[in-house]
Motif scaffolding. Sequence first.
Motif, short mmCIF file in Angstrom:
data_model
loop_
_atom_site.label_atom_id
_atom_site.label_comp_id
_atom_site.label_asym_id
_atom_site.label_seq_id
_atom_site.Cartn_x
_atom_site.Cartn_y
_atom_site.Cartn_z
N UNK A 1 27.61 19.12 9.51
CA UNK A 1 27.00 20.40 9.88
C UNK A 1 26.91 20.50 11.39
N UNK A 2 28.04 20.40 12.05
CA UNK A 2 28.07 20.27 13.50
C UNK A 2 27.64 21.53 14.22
N UNK A 3 27.59 22.66 13.52
CA UNK A 3 27.19 23.91 14.16
C UNK A 3 25.71 24.19 14.11
N UNK A 4 24.94 23.29 13.51
CA UNK A 4 23.50 23.54 13.35
C UNK A 4 22.82 23.69 14.71
N UNK A 5 22.04 24.75 14.80
CA UNK A 5 21.19 24.96 15.97
C UNK A 5 19.72 24.75 15.62
N UNK A 6 19.36 25.06 14.35
CA UNK A 6 17.98 24.90 13.89
C UNK A 6 17.99 24.11 12.59
N UNK A 7 17.27 22.99 12.56
CA UNK A 7 17.14 22.16 11.36
C UNK A 7 15.67 21.89 11.14
N UNK A 8 15.16 22.32 9.98
CA UNK A 8 13.73 22.15 9.68
C UNK A 8 13.59 21.58 8.27
N UNK A 9 13.20 20.31 8.20
CA UNK A 9 12.96 19.63 6.91
C UNK A 9 11.49 19.19 6.79
N UNK A 10 10.63 19.77 7.60
CA UNK A 10 9.24 19.35 7.69
C UNK A 10 8.52 19.42 6.35
N UNK A 11 7.64 18.47 6.15
CA UNK A 11 6.72 18.38 5.03
C UNK A 11 7.38 18.57 3.68
N UNK A 12 8.12 17.56 3.31
CA UNK A 12 8.62 17.42 1.97
C UNK A 12 8.21 16.04 1.48
N UNK A 13 8.95 15.49 0.56
CA UNK A 13 8.65 14.13 0.10
C UNK A 13 9.86 13.23 0.30
N UNK A 14 10.59 13.47 1.38
CA UNK A 14 11.74 12.63 1.68
C UNK A 14 11.29 11.21 1.97
N UNK A 15 12.12 10.27 1.61
CA UNK A 15 11.80 8.85 1.81
C UNK A 15 13.07 8.13 2.21
N UNK A 16 12.95 6.82 2.30
CA UNK A 16 14.11 6.03 2.65
C UNK A 16 14.44 6.13 4.13
N UNK A 17 15.60 5.64 4.48
CA UNK A 17 16.02 5.59 5.87
C UNK A 17 16.63 6.92 6.28
N UNK A 18 16.10 7.50 7.33
CA UNK A 18 16.66 8.77 7.80
C UNK A 18 17.97 8.49 8.55
N UNK A 19 19.01 9.30 8.34
CA UNK A 19 20.31 9.06 8.99
C UNK A 19 20.32 9.55 10.44
#
Length: 1001
Positions: free
Chosen positions: A147-165
């Motif tokens: 997703x090389x064109x991303x200007x805004x990325x918002x994943x705030x406040x979920x239940x993601x776990x594990x190692x972030x890439x």
Amino acid sequence: MAPQPLPLSRLLLVIFLAAGSTTGTAESAGGEEVSILLELKNSFAIPPTNINQFSSWSPSAASPCNFSGVTCDAANSVSAINLAGLGISGAIPFSSICRLPSLTKLSLGSNNLSGELASDLRNCTNLQHLDLAFNSLSGEVPDLSPLSGLRILNLTQNSFSGKFPWNSLSNLIALESLSLGDNSYDPSPFPMEVTKLTNLYWLYLSVCNLHGKIPPEIGNLTGLIDLELADNFLSGEIPPNITNLHNLWQLELYNNSLTGNFPEGFGNLANLTFLDTSMNQLTGNLSELRLLNKLVSLQLFYNDFSGEVPPEFGNFKSLVNLSLYNNRLSGTLPPKLGSWSEFNYIDVSTNFFTGPIPPDMCRMGTMKKLLLLENQFSGEIPASYASCSSLTRFRINNNSLSGVVPVGIWALPNVNIIDLQINRFEGPITKEISMAGSLSQLYLANNQFSGDLPPEISEATALVTIDVSSNQLSGEIPTSIGKLKNLSSLYLDNNQLSGQIPDAIGSCSRLSSLSLFGNSLSGPIPASIGFLPSLNSLNLARNQLSGEIPVSFTSLKLSSLDLSNNRLAGKVPASLSIDAYNNSYAGNSGLCADHVSFLRQCSSPDGGGSSNLRTTLIVIVVVIALALAGSGLFIFIRRRRSASTGELRRLSPKDSWDLKSFRVLSFDEQEIINSIKRENIIGKGGSGDVYRVVLSSGTAVAVKHICNSTYVSDRRDGQSTIALLSGGKSSVRSREFDAEVRTLSSIRHLNIVKLFCSITSEDSSLLVYEYLPNGSLWDRLHSAAGKKLVALDWGTRYEIAVGAARGLEYLHHGCDRPVLHRDVKSSNILLDKDLRPRIADFGLAKILHSAPPAHRDATTQVLIPGTYGYIAPEYAYTWKVNEKSDVYSFGVVLMELVTGRMPVEKEYGEDKDIVRWVAGRIRSRESVMGLVDGRITAAAERERAVNVLRIAILCTAGIPAMRPSMRAVVYMLQEAAGTHCAAVAAVADGKQGPQIEPLVD
């Protein structure tokens, strides 16, 4: 040969055919996109309240461009989808969404979406804006590098776990806004990949489990307007390079372990408007902040700052909020502080400030909270605050303030707490207090107030607590006091009050604590006091009261009673003639009681009675001695036999048993002993098996059997109480038994389990309690059997919370010395037939008194006080517990009640518990409401549950001193019954850390 131009007729035909071909292609594309969007809609569950938002999504539509929430580009192709905040649930079908070739914006935030981020997301290669914040998405975040064109990325406040890439961010060089916070990622150092995203203007990495230092390369992000790294595990100093961020508008670093000073040049961040570095270990002075004249909010509480507040702060014309509490700051506050803007609140409590209170902080009439507790302020209260009608909290206790309180202070219409304790105020409490319509807590103790307690105080009908103890009040207690129907605590002790106690005090139906000791009150004790249904503590000592103890007192269930040093006479009612009240009647020579050692007998024996009594006693002693000798021989023989066969010896009625009663009993020890059978066991654990015994009267009691042998562990209800055994055969069982008896035998409280008696022999001990038929709170919330019952509605949960809090409040504040429970948890909160709570299981409470960690050796057992998921975090490094440890554990119980979840669940992630899980999910009102147990459905009840959740967050603060006392918790729970209390906003705005006001007692 050169091409010839087409004839006009043929040219028009070509143009017409081309246009027709283009239109057909567009219609075909539009139909396909309609189908894709309808697939998207059908994959979601849409709440009925928002179904109309999709009324335009029609299968017959030729194009999706008129669908609500859909935007098309110039070629009538879908370019943006915005379905944020519609309450939709389900999984996100990226396999469908990514078939939209022109999609550049996808906004699905603030919903209830779940499931994992499928790898199909990588096919949305044209995305520039992706917002999935405030949902319940889980699992690991996939590689986002396509997703090389991303200007805004918002994943705030979920239940993601594990190692972030983090590595995948290296390919997202166009990013301008990156928000990944409030998730349960694996621990990691600060990602250096982020420092290369030089287009960033917004970076939100709070609650990302970041460790180590903030790298100096953070200074490369010179375009940053917002930098938020709060609630992590960052350490070291704030890097000097942060001063390169000249555009910075907001900097949030609170709740880390940062050390050192503000770096030199920090004052060059001239655009800084919101600064929060609270709850760290920062040191030094505040001189680097003196040039930040655009500050609106400055939060520096819970650090180790010293020195004076720069005088330039008095010229900050935009400053609205100032929190400096719990530092080592000194000197005077700038006189003009807060006088330029619509100032909201100041909290500089627990420092060493001196001098006068700045007079003009309410100049604009907007100030709500004035909190200057525990300093050395002197002088009088400025008259200007008498007209500050916006004030809701006015707390200046524990200073050196003096003079007469301005009359208008008593009449502030919106203030709910006036706290002037421990100062040198004098003069009267004036009749204007009748106009304080919102006043619920009035604390005036330890001053020099004089004159009468004004009858007009009864017009302040919201009053819950009145404490004017240790003053110089005189005159009579006004009879109008009975109008205060909400009054829970009344402390008038150590004054010069005279006259009779008004009978009208019995109309204060919610009164739980009444203290009038140390006055000159006379006349009889009103019988109406005995009919107060909630009265828990009564102290009328050191007065001149006369007459008999009212018969109505027999209906009271008091945890604390003191009638000593009066002129009372007559017979003490039988229900009050118990060892728990040993010192309650001293100094009343006219009182008597039958069969009680600490009072004279009401009836004398006849002439020969004394001789006959001595003879009888001698016979009894001889018989007992012979019986003991015989039983000792019998026990010795039976033990030899038991040891040789290896069998578990059962209790025998022939043992020598000692019964100590703490209440009036309708049974004897033999009836209990005969029922200690395997078929009567209702619970097992390291602290002893529990039996249900049905007495001959039909009443059931619970009996805990404690063998005097070595303690190992207690594992029940899916929980584990921690015990470390270091060897040897210590008498831990005996110590545990003694601790529980000492703790419970003197306690009389509605919300603490009743101990009827103890029955002991040489190697076994029995504790006989009231039997509570509805099991524990844990059972009702979490066990399979409990979930099959009717779910606990919010009203019942709330009453359980309040009742349990009152029980703990009594332990901490109502006993001669504080009693620490040390194992507060939902399985130790038992429920009676009406689902009213009782605090139970005090066996662990006193173990560490007998063997503190500092004195452990090879033959000493060490018990870690508490249960996984409930233990306060400071125990890991202090090995100490205090009242605030119990408060933390109770906060976990409150979270269980609100969320319906267990303290430890796999979903929370490794080394996580419900406290961090809740903290990681609070960023908006929608997300807060999503934490409430789904079995609580009514909107108003969910609002009230959020109020209680805010209190739970206060109780589980990482720093013990930030936690309220149990007395404050009880008050806040009572306040939280309403749907509009300030607690809701404090949680829902996502600022639960820096916005919390301290509750200093």
